[in-house]
Design an enzyme around this catalytic site. Structure first.
Site, PDB file in Angstrom:
ATOM      1  N   TYR A 153      26.050 -71.708 -32.439  1.00  0.00           N
ATOM      2  CA  TYR A 153      25.888 -70.246 -32.564  1.00  0.00           C
ATOM      3  C   TYR A 153      24.855 -69.896 -33.643  1.00  0.00           C
ATOM      4  O   TYR A 153      23.986 -69.036 -33.435  1.00  0.00           O
ATOM      5  CB  TYR A 153      27.257 -69.659 -32.900  1.00  0.00           C
ATOM      6  CG  TYR A 153      27.364 -68.158 -32.945  1.00  0.00           C
ATOM      7  CD1 TYR A 153      27.485 -67.405 -31.783  1.00  0.00           C
ATOM      8  CD2 TYR A 153      27.402 -67.480 -34.168  1.00  0.00           C
ATOM      9  CE1 TYR A 153      27.624 -66.017 -31.834  1.00  0.00           C
ATOM     10  CE2 TYR A 153      27.549 -66.108 -34.232  1.00  0.00           C
ATOM     11  CZ  TYR A 153      27.663 -65.376 -33.061  1.00  0.00           C
ATOM     12  OH  TYR A 153      27.809 -64.006 -33.126  1.00  0.00           O
ATOM     13  N   LYS A 157      21.463 -67.890 -32.999  1.00  0.00           N
ATOM     14  CA  LYS A 157      21.222 -66.608 -33.656  1.00  0.00           C
ATOM     15  C   LYS A 157      19.960 -66.644 -34.531  1.00  0.00           C
ATOM     16  O   LYS A 157      19.275 -65.626 -34.681  1.00  0.00           O
ATOM     17  CB  LYS A 157      22.444 -66.192 -34.481  1.00  0.00           C
ATOM     18  CG  LYS A 157      23.669 -65.838 -33.627  1.00  0.00           C
ATOM     19  CD  LYS A 157      23.354 -64.804 -32.565  1.00  0.00           C
ATOM     20  CE  LYS A 157      24.560 -64.100 -31.993  1.00  0.00           C
ATOM     21  NZ  LYS A 157      24.214 -63.223 -30.849  1.00  0.00           N
TER      22      LYS A 157
HETATM   23  P1  NAP Z   1      32.679 -59.618 -27.331  1.00  0.00           P
HETATM   24  O1  NAP Z   1      33.687 -58.567 -27.658  1.00  0.00           O
HETATM   25  O2  NAP Z   1      33.137 -61.005 -27.048  1.00  0.00           O
HETATM   26  O3  NAP Z   1      31.805 -59.084 -26.106  1.00  0.00           O
HETATM   27  C1  NAP Z   1      30.778 -59.861 -25.568  1.00  0.00           C
HETATM   28  C2  NAP Z   1      30.493 -59.388 -24.161  1.00  0.00           C
HETATM   29  O4  NAP Z   1      29.438 -60.218 -23.610  1.00  0.00           O
HETATM   30  C3  NAP Z   1      31.720 -59.537 -23.238  1.00  0.00           C
HETATM   31  O5  NAP Z   1      31.917 -58.368 -22.485  1.00  0.00           O
HETATM   32  C4  NAP Z   1      31.328 -60.731 -22.358  1.00  0.00           C
HETATM   33  O6  NAP Z   1      31.858 -60.692 -21.056  1.00  0.00           O
HETATM   34  C5  NAP Z   1      29.815 -60.570 -22.287  1.00  0.00           C
HETATM   35  N1  NAP Z   1      29.166 -61.780 -21.835  1.00  0.00           N
HETATM   36  C6  NAP Z   1      29.443 -63.066 -22.212  1.00  0.00           C
HETATM   37  N2  NAP Z   1      28.667 -63.931 -21.550  1.00  0.00           N
HETATM   38  C7  NAP Z   1      27.872 -63.199 -20.733  1.00  0.00           C
HETATM   39  C8  NAP Z   1      26.856 -63.521 -19.778  1.00  0.00           C
HETATM   40  N3  NAP Z   1      26.501 -64.785 -19.542  1.00  0.00           N
HETATM   41  N4  NAP Z   1      26.261 -62.518 -19.105  1.00  0.00           N
HETATM   42  C9  NAP Z   1      26.619 -61.226 -19.315  1.00  0.00           C
HETATM   43  N5  NAP Z   1      27.565 -60.858 -20.194  1.00  0.00           N
HETATM   44  C10 NAP Z   1      28.192 -61.825 -20.892  1.00  0.00           C
HETATM   45  O7  NAP Z   1      31.589 -59.758 -28.481  1.00  0.00           O
HETATM   46  P2  NAP Z   1      31.099 -58.750 -29.631  1.00  0.00           P
HETATM   47  O8  NAP Z   1      31.864 -59.065 -30.853  1.00  0.00           O
HETATM   48  O9  NAP Z   1      31.057 -57.361 -29.126  1.00  0.00           O
HETATM   49  O10 NAP Z   1      29.614 -59.309 -29.867  1.00  0.00           O
HETATM   50  C11 NAP Z   1      28.471 -58.767 -29.232  1.00  0.00           C
HETATM   51  C12 NAP Z   1      27.233 -59.474 -29.759  1.00  0.00           C
HETATM   52  O11 NAP Z   1      27.150 -59.331 -31.174  1.00  0.00           O
HETATM   53  C13 NAP Z   1      27.218 -60.980 -29.475  1.00  0.00           C
HETATM   54  O12 NAP Z   1      25.908 -61.410 -29.209  1.00  0.00           O
HETATM   55  C14 NAP Z   1      27.707 -61.558 -30.780  1.00  0.00           C
HETATM   56  O13 NAP Z   1      27.281 -62.880 -30.941  1.00  0.00           O
HETATM   57  C15 NAP Z   1      27.079 -60.610 -31.777  1.00  0.00           C
HETATM   58  N6  NAP Z   1      27.761 -60.581 -33.078  1.00  0.00           N
HETATM   59  C16 NAP Z   1      29.072 -60.215 -33.192  1.00  0.00           C
HETATM   60  C17 NAP Z   1      29.669 -60.206 -34.437  1.00  0.00           C
HETATM   61  C18 NAP Z   1      31.113 -59.803 -34.642  1.00  0.00           C
HETATM   62  O14 NAP Z   1      31.594 -59.895 -35.792  1.00  0.00           O
HETATM   63  N7  NAP Z   1      31.829 -59.347 -33.645  1.00  0.00           N
HETATM   64  C19 NAP Z   1      28.943 -60.581 -35.570  1.00  0.00           C
HETATM   65  C20 NAP Z   1      27.616 -60.958 -35.415  1.00  0.00           C
HETATM   66  C21 NAP Z   1      27.029 -60.948 -34.171  1.00  0.00           C
HETATM   67  P3  NAP Z   1      33.315 -61.312 -20.731  1.00  0.00           P
HETATM   68  O15 NAP Z   1      34.276 -60.403 -21.400  1.00  0.00           O
HETATM   69  O16 NAP Z   1      33.420 -61.252 -19.239  1.00  0.00           O
HETATM   70  O17 NAP Z   1      33.301 -62.696 -21.277  1.00  0.00           O
END
Ligand code: NAP
Length: 252
Positions: A153, A157
């Site tokens: 990851y 990133k």
């Molecule tokens: P999340 O709640 O897990 O949501 C991620 C979404 O992406 C889910 O709806 C998932 O679908 C979808 N997804 C996964 N694989 C996919 C694919 N191959 N094609 C299309 N859609 C796909 O994550 P989040 O926390 O909102 O994070 C969103 C972004 O921010 C990510 O890139 C994450 O790495 C980044 N981020 C998050 C955090 C944090 O603290 N939350 C911190 C830093 C960066 P499914 O539900 O069907 O799997």
């Protein structure tokens, strides 16, 4: 609907940060394609946008599959219009210490974050170049600076920051900006899953992370949506190739 309404695509927008970004971009006046793996899961985000008077379309697509990406972008063009805003947000975690990380854990994370962002950006840039206008945003992370258990990851990133800066150089002359947002701890299903993996109650896990954060709280998806709104706005046209850490401090 004004004639100037732009079309945005937000990937991974069924829930979490992507859903908040999609709703915010719609509130900003854009038509929004709510894209996620399963079209049916996009319904809630689409409903929230349309019931507030906005325009939205649910699109099912795996961003790591080129055929699905081309078909999804074509569908957006046909049903909403040519996209000139893209937020590459879809993401997955496959955390493990290096000695336990499988090749599949490595490949899956690279496929979704890096290959997915590459394919989506490539498919959308043609429409942006034609329009002489575009906004591309990548979701990086504070993990890009290194994080235990996240060799895959963190690498992906950090890679997205390189991609954001490179597209800034390549596409700038066409009126397209490319930037990255690097969130810290945001309260979503992703961080809830991390809490479960390390055997902590989510509320305890949030408290633990808030105490390590300068502003003494964890982030909400809306904190990231506000940054995306700025980068995707017309006024940010002189801001490109930047990485904005939205982490309640320098790093948490
Ligand atoms: P999340 O709640 O897990 O949501 C991620 C979404 O992406 C889910 O709806 C998932 O679908 C979808 N997804 C996964 N694989 C996919 C694919 N191959 N094609 C299309 N859609 C796909 O994550 P989040 O926390 O909102 O994070 C969103 C972004 O921010 C990510 O890139 C994450 O790495 C980044 N981020 C998050 C955090 C944090 O603290 N939350 C911190 C830093 C960066 P499914 O539900 O069907 O799997």
């Amino acid at each position: 609907m004004s004639e100037q309404q732009r079309v945005a695509i937000v990937t991974g927008a069924a829930r979490g940060i992507g859903a908040a970004v999609a709703k915010r971009l719609a509130a900003d006046g854009n038509a929004v394609a709510v894209l996620d793996l399963d079209e049916a899961t996009c319904a809630e985000t689409v409903e929230a946008i349309t019931s507030a008077g906005g325009r939205a379309l649910a699109v099912g697509c795996d961003v790591s599959k080129s055929g699905q990406v081309s078909a999804a972008v074509e569908r957006v063009v046909a049903e909403l219009g040519a996209p000139t805003i893209l937020v590459n947000n879809a993401g997955v975690l496959r955390d493990n210490l290096l000695f336990k990380m499988s090749e599949d854990d490595w490949d899956t994370v690279m496929q979704v974050h890096l290959r997915g962002s590459f394919l989506m950006s490539k498919a959308c840039q043609a429409h942006m170049v034609e329009a002489g206008y575009g906004r591309i945003v990548f979701l990086s992370s504070t993990s890009a600076l290194g994080n235990r258990g996240q060799a895959n990851y963190a690498s992906a990133k950090a890679g997205l920051q390189g991609l954001a800066k490179t597209l800034a150089f390549e596409l700038g002359k066409f009126g397209i900006t490319s930037n990255a947002i690097a969130p810290g701890f945001i309260e979503t299903d992703m961080t809830a899953a991390t809490a479960a993996r390390v055997g902590m109650d989510f509320e305890e896990f949030k408290k633990f992370n808030a105490e390590k954060t300068a502003v003494n709280r964890t982030g909400k998806p809306e904190d990231i949506a506000a940054a995306a709104s700025y980068f995707c706005g017309e006024e940010a046209g002189f801001v490109s190739g930047q990485v904005l850490y939205v982490a309640g401090g320098p790093k948490n």
